[in-house]
Design a protein around this motif. Structure first.
Motif, short mmCIF file in Angstrom:
data_model
loop_
_atom_site.label_atom_id
_atom_site.label_comp_id
_atom_site.label_asym_id
_atom_site.label_seq_id
_atom_site.Cartn_x
_atom_site.Cartn_y
_atom_site.Cartn_z
N ILE A 85 -27.72 -2.76 27.52
CA ILE A 85 -28.66 -2.24 28.67
C ILE A 85 -29.96 -1.33 27.78
O ILE A 85 -29.94 -0.95 26.76
N PHE A 86 -31.07 -2.03 28.51
CA PHE A 86 -32.36 -1.39 28.29
C PHE A 86 -33.06 -0.31 28.92
O PHE A 86 -33.23 -0.80 30.17
N HIS A 87 -33.33 0.85 28.62
CA HIS A 87 -33.62 1.79 29.66
C HIS A 87 -34.81 2.64 28.82
O HIS A 87 -34.44 3.56 27.75
N GLU A 88 -35.93 2.65 29.38
CA GLU A 88 -37.22 3.58 29.00
C GLU A 88 -37.06 3.54 27.11
O GLU A 88 -37.21 4.53 26.66
N GLY A 89 -37.11 2.29 26.72
CA GLY A 89 -37.19 2.27 25.38
C GLY A 89 -35.89 2.40 24.61
O GLY A 89 -35.63 1.68 23.51
N SER A 90 -34.70 2.77 25.15
CA SER A 90 -33.54 3.16 24.48
C SER A 90 -32.80 1.70 24.86
O SER A 90 -32.71 1.23 25.92
N LYS A 91 -32.02 1.27 23.74
CA LYS A 91 -31.55 0.01 23.59
C LYS A 91 -29.91 0.07 23.16
O LYS A 91 -29.61 1.02 22.20
N GLY A 92 -28.91 -0.42 23.69
CA GLY A 92 -27.81 -0.32 23.74
C GLY A 92 -26.67 -1.20 24.29
O GLY A 92 -27.11 -2.21 25.14
N TYR A 93 -25.11 -0.90 24.35
CA TYR A 93 -24.51 -1.74 25.08
C TYR A 93 -23.62 -0.73 25.87
O TYR A 93 -23.39 0.35 25.41
N LEU A 94 -23.20 -0.99 27.23
CA LEU A 94 -22.63 -0.28 28.03
C LEU A 94 -21.02 0.00 27.48
O LEU A 94 -20.65 1.12 27.84
N CYS A 95 -20.63 -0.79 26.33
CA CYS A 95 -19.27 -0.62 26.13
C CYS A 95 -19.32 0.39 24.89
O CYS A 95 -18.03 0.98 24.54
N CYS A 96 -20.35 0.97 24.42
CA CYS A 96 -20.24 2.09 23.12
C CYS A 96 -21.40 3.00 23.46
O CYS A 96 -22.66 2.46 24.28
N LYS A 97 -21.43 3.95 22.63
CA LYS A 97 -22.33 4.83 23.02
C LYS A 97 -23.75 4.95 22.08
O LYS A 97 -24.74 5.62 22.44
N ARG A 98 -23.69 4.33 21.36
CA ARG A 98 -24.95 4.23 20.55
C ARG A 98 -26.18 3.52 21.06
O ARG A 98 -26.19 2.87 21.98
#
Length: 365
Positions: free
Chosen positions: A186-199
């Motif tokens: 999931i990429f949102h407004e510069g933030s990058k991570g995965y839906l399955c974990c919080k980082r």
């Protein structure tokens, strides 16, 4: 042994055997634009792709020696990603660039959406029909009869381990363990991570280092397909919404109208779509908010199924699908409506937030 930090490599290497040509990597940076993903160094040779898994599988285009230095930041800014979850159509309704977030990343629906004032041709919503039976989903496993080519990488998200032979990659040692992400990026407004974990991280190089949150076996070749049996496949879902409706496009080309079914329940959408070449989509979506099954509609087109979910009262859905318990979304995730023009947003509408959404976010006190 040290691990190479070149993008697209990531192999462990021996300093004494680090010769020219031992490393294959991407010398440029990632480019995400209008749902397409590519590398700036080879986007003329390796064409942009839609799926994140396909992007991670793009073969490296540069050879050299391994390194442990941090990747240099691009000297010029990369094109801004349009994969942010909220975009705005010229009809003044809120739209979403992400596909159904339980599966995978997306393209903008703005070129294929129907203005809210023009209702689709309704087909009986079959609200009373039973939901299609969905087989229990299990992680795909390698067919051990297939040969794994030298240099093959694990296909699971977030792993990327390189094949080191049967005893190492499928044995009992540490290198046989696969740590991966079972849900999409999931990429949102510069933030990058995965839906399955919080980082969440800002730099793409740091995103590639986010360790998987599930452990299992590596997937180097996948399972053998039986051409005589029906093949279960996934389909991409795009959606946009108005205060009273959610318009969903299920991209299932050539779905058989006679055999296929779409079933609505108070907070679920069930798809059972029969496709050409003995393929079938069996999918259930737990929706973010409630709908009215009796007034929700669908229609079959040549390339997709158009679905209109009718909300019982005005409300904004941040997502199409209700996330799993404990899933943490970025603050203010896709809650606003707006009006757009050729040069960007030129106005806005008052946000419509349901009591349920206020309760979820602790804003009703």
């Amino acid at each position: 042994m040290p691990k190479c930090t070149h993008q697209g490599c990531g192999k462990d290497f021996d300093e004494g055997d680090n010769v020219e040509g031992s490393c294959s990597y991407h010398s440029g940076g990632p480019v995400f634009h209008e749902g397409l993903k590519s590398w700036s160094c080879c986007n003329e040779v390796n064409k942009p792709v839609l799926e994140f898994e396909a992007f991670m599988a793009i073969p490296p285009c540069t050879t050299g020696t391994h390194t442990t230095s941090l990747p240099l930041k691009p000297t010029a800014p990369q094109p801004a990603s349009t994969e942010t979850p909220t975009t705005v159509s010229s009809s003044g309704v809120e739209t979403y660039g992400f596909q159904n977030l339980s599966t995978e990343a997306a393209s903008s629906p703005s070129s294929t959406t129907t203005p809210a004032s023009v209702p689709p041709t309704a087909v009986s919503s079959t609200a009373s029909a039973p939901a299609p039976a969905i087989p229990a989903k299990e992680d795909e496993e390698d067919d051990l009869s297939f040969k794994v080519e030298d240099g093959a990488r694990c296909k699971r998200l977030g792993c990327g381990a390189v094949w080191e032979g049967e005893e190492v990659s499928r044995g009992e040692g540490e290198k046989s363990k696969c740590r991966y992400h079972p849900q999409p990026a999931i990429f949102h407004e510069g933030s990058k991570g995965y839906l399955c974990c919080k980082r969440r991280v800002l730099e793409f190089s740091e995103f590639l280092k986010i360790e998987g949150c599930k452990e299992g076996k590596h997937l180097f070749v996948g399972a053998k397909k039986d051409e005589t049996k029906e093949e279960l496949v996934n389909c991409r879902l795009d959606h946009y919404q108005t205060p009273l409706q959610v318009h969903v496009s299920a991209f299932a080309k050539g779905a058989d109208k006679e055999k296929s079914r779409v079933v609505f329940e108070p907070q679920q959408l069930h798809l059972d779509l029969h496709l050409p070449a003995n393929k079938r989509v069996v999918k259930s979506v737990t929706l973010y908010g409630p709908i009215d099954p009796e007034t929700s509609t669908f229609r079959f087109l040549s390339t997709k199924v158009d679905i209109v979910l009718q909300k019982p009262k005005p409300a904004s859905w941040p997502l199409l699908e209700l996330p799993a318990p404990g899933t943490e979304l970025p603050p203010g995730y896709a809650l606003t409506f707006g009006v757009s023009g050729r040069t960007g947003t030129i106005g806005g509408k008052e946000i419509v937030v349901s009591q349920e959404e206020l309760a979820r976010r602790g804003l009703n006190g």
